[in-house]
Design a protein around this motif. Structure first.
Motif, PDB file in Angstrom:
ATOM      1  N   ASP A 105     -11.930  -8.653   2.482  1.00 15.60           N
ATOM      2  CA  ASP A 105     -11.757  -7.381   1.797  1.00 15.60           C
ATOM      3  C   ASP A 105     -12.161  -6.217   2.697  1.00 15.60           C
ATOM      4  OD1 ASP A 105     -11.036  -5.896  -0.495  1.00 15.60           O
ATOM      5  OD2 ASP A 105     -13.156  -5.640  -1.005  1.00 15.60           O
ATOM      6  N   SER A 106     -13.286  -6.363   3.399  1.00 19.24           N
ATOM      7  CA  SER A 106     -13.728  -5.273   4.272  1.00 19.24           C
ATOM      8  C   SER A 106     -12.762  -5.118   5.453  1.00 19.24           C
ATOM      9  CB  SER A 106     -15.152  -5.518   4.773  1.00 19.24           C
ATOM     10  OG  SER A 106     -15.217  -6.653   5.593  1.00 19.24           O
ATOM     11  N   PHE A 107     -12.217  -6.222   5.951  1.00 21.31           N
ATOM     12  CA  PHE A 107     -11.232  -6.146   7.030  1.00 21.31           C
ATOM     13  C   PHE A 107      -9.976  -5.418   6.545  1.00 21.31           C
ATOM     14  CE2 PHE A 107      -7.618  -7.761   9.404  1.00 21.31           C
ATOM     15  CZ  PHE A 107      -8.058  -7.653  10.710  1.00 21.31           C
ATOM     16  N   GLN A 108      -9.560  -5.719   5.311  1.00 21.06           N
ATOM     17  CA  GLN A 108      -8.363  -5.092   4.752  1.00 21.06           C
ATOM     18  C   GLN A 108      -8.570  -3.592   4.550  1.00 21.06           C
ATOM     19  OE1 GLN A 108      -7.132  -6.531   0.867  1.00 21.06           O
ATOM     20  NE2 GLN A 108      -5.046  -6.722   1.616  1.00 21.06           N
ATOM     21  N   LYS A 109      -9.776  -3.209   4.118  1.00 18.58           N
ATOM     22  CA  LYS A 109     -10.069  -1.784   3.941  1.00 18.58           C
ATOM     23  C   LYS A 109     -10.084  -1.058   5.279  1.00 18.58           C
ATOM     24  CE  LYS A 109     -12.684  -2.089  -0.337  1.00 18.58           C
ATOM     25  NZ  LYS A 109     -14.015  -2.063  -0.952  1.00 18.58           N
ATOM     26  N   SER A 157       1.885  -5.221   5.695  1.00 19.79           N
ATOM     27  CA  SER A 157       3.001  -4.495   5.092  1.00 19.79           C
ATOM     28  C   SER A 157       2.766  -2.987   5.158  1.00 19.79           C
ATOM     29  CB  SER A 157       3.221  -4.940   3.648  1.00 19.79           C
ATOM     30  OG  SER A 157       2.072  -4.662   2.878  1.00 19.79           O
ATOM     31  N   GLN A 158       1.523  -2.546   5.007  1.00 24.02           N
ATOM     32  CA  GLN A 158       1.233  -1.115   5.130  1.00 24.02           C
ATOM     33  C   GLN A 158       1.490  -0.647   6.560  1.00 24.02           C
ATOM     34  OE1 GLN A 158      -2.831  -0.936   3.840  1.00 24.02           O
ATOM     35  NE2 GLN A 158      -2.284  -0.515   1.708  1.00 24.02           N
ATOM     36  N   GLY A 159       1.135  -1.466   7.523  1.00 18.60           N
ATOM     37  CA  GLY A 159       1.367  -1.116   8.923  1.00 18.60           C
ATOM     38  C   GLY A 159       2.849  -1.000   9.215  1.00 18.60           C
ATOM     39  N   ASN A 160       3.660  -1.874   8.663  1.00 19.57           N
ATOM     40  CA  ASN A 160       5.097  -1.818   8.878  1.00 19.57           C
ATOM     41  C   ASN A 160       5.707  -0.587   8.234  1.00 19.57           C
ATOM     42  OD1 ASN A 160       5.025  -4.203  10.295  1.00 19.57           O
ATOM     43  ND2 ASN A 160       5.607  -5.475   8.548  1.00 19.57           N
TER      44      ASN A 160
END
Length: 58
Positions: free
Chosen positions: A39-43, A49-52
């Motif tokens: 979760d902390s890595f994702q935050k 998909s957000q990067g794309n």
């Protein structure tokens, strides 16, 4: 100190139940720590998909 009998301990159902419970609790703790790390890595970095989506807008 009493006489320690390992064979009697291995036959005891309470011993196996306690061992299972401790193992389960340790696995749950490890799983929760792993989820928190994910979760902390994702935050911090966002999802793939957000990067794309950002790349497509540029």
């Amino acid at each position: 100190m009493g006489n320690f009998d390992a064979r009697q301990l291995l036959k005891d159902k309470k011993f196996w139940f306690a061992s299972f419970l401790i193992g389960w609790a340790a696995a749950l703790q490890g799983h929760m720590m792993w989820l928190q790390k994910q979760d902390s890595f994702q935050k911090k970095f966002g999802t793939v998909s957000q990067g794309n989506d950002i790349d497509e807008q540029a």
